[in-house]
Structure formats: structure tokens, C-alpha cells
Design a protein around this motif. Sequence first.
Motif, mmCIF file in Angstrom:
data_model
loop_
_atom_site.group_PDB
_atom_site.id
_atom_site.type_symbol
_atom_site.label_atom_id
_atom_site.label_comp_id
_atom_site.label_asym_id
_atom_site.label_seq_id
_atom_site.Cartn_x
_atom_site.Cartn_y
_atom_site.Cartn_z
ATOM 1 N N GLU A 210 1.050 -1.108 -0.196
ATOM 2 C CA GLU A 210 0.160 0.098 -0.064
ATOM 3 C C GLU A 210 0.798 1.086 -0.023
ATOM 4 O O GLU A 210 1.842 1.196 0.577
ATOM 5 C CB GLU A 210 -0.944 -0.149 1.288
ATOM 6 C CG GLU A 210 -1.847 1.060 1.400
ATOM 7 C CD GLU A 210 -2.812 0.906 2.734
ATOM 8 O OE1 GLU A 210 -2.866 2.125 3.125
ATOM 9 O OE2 GLU A 210 -2.997 -0.141 2.821
ATOM 10 N N ASN B 134 1.392 5.092 1.176
ATOM 11 C CA ASN B 134 1.265 6.103 1.992
ATOM 12 C C ASN B 134 1.647 7.400 1.749
ATOM 13 O O ASN B 134 2.891 7.540 1.270
ATOM 14 C CB ASN B 134 2.035 5.474 3.372
ATOM 15 C CG ASN B 134 1.542 4.295 3.825
ATOM 16 O OD1 ASN B 134 0.289 4.123 4.182
ATOM 17 N ND2 ASN B 134 2.624 3.607 4.108
ATOM 18 N N ASN C 72 1.826 11.445 2.428
ATOM 19 C CA ASN C 72 1.726 12.482 3.605
ATOM 20 C C ASN C 72 2.543 13.691 2.924
ATOM 21 O O ASN C 72 3.565 13.885 2.883
ATOM 22 C CB ASN C 72 2.612 11.933 4.834
ATOM 23 C CG ASN C 72 2.418 12.964 6.114
ATOM 24 O OD1 ASN C 72 2.089 13.845 5.962
ATOM 25 N ND2 ASN C 72 3.139 12.461 7.015
#
Length: 115
Positions: free
Chosen positions: A61, A63, A65
Motif C-alpha cells: 500500500e 502512504n 503524507n
Amino acid sequence: MNQQTTRPGIIAGLRALADFHEANPDVPFSVAADFTYCVLADNDADGLAEVRRVAELLGAEVNINAGSADAKRMFEGLPFRVFYVSRQRSADWQALTSYDQNVTADQAVEQPAGV
């Protein structure tokens, strides 16, 4: 590129290191192995696209940010991580650390005995 920096050379080196440690159990080694691929791209769209591509290959997955991205997969306890730092976060970090060479402590800090 020499053999130590090519994909086959690095893979051969990892195998040789594993074989060495298996044959020499008294030799200490670090248990903090980390394999990381830092994406270098000319723009954020390309950087994020590369993280997504590698994450798909890893079955991991992504991520995201603040425009930066990473993905990680564990292989028998060993992590492989891909990451990209956005241009803005990189610029922010450079600005934050731009005075590092110009700022020093007023007094020397004494080290405890035995350090």
C-alpha cells in the motif's frame, strides 16, 4: 558502473554475505538491515508515479503524507521500502537546516567519563 553497483553485483553480494554469516555463526552482525530505494524525480507527479509503480510490484500500500510517499514490504523480517520526498518538503528541509554550519554551542559540552 562496477559490479558492486549493478543489480546482479548487489544480489551476488547479498547472497555471499548471507552464506558467510551462515558458515560463520560466531561473527556478529547487525539485526537492523534495511533496504531502501529513494526515488529521484524531476517533479512530484513522476516521483509519486514511481512509488505507485514499485508499490504495485511489491503488493504494498502507498502512504502519502504532505505530497511525499512511501511503501514497504517485509521479506522474512527484512524490510524493503521505496520512498519519494516532494519538492516542497525537500525545500522546507533545506531551509530549516540552512544555518546548521553557522550555529554552534556557546560552551563545549563535557562528555561523561567512559564515553
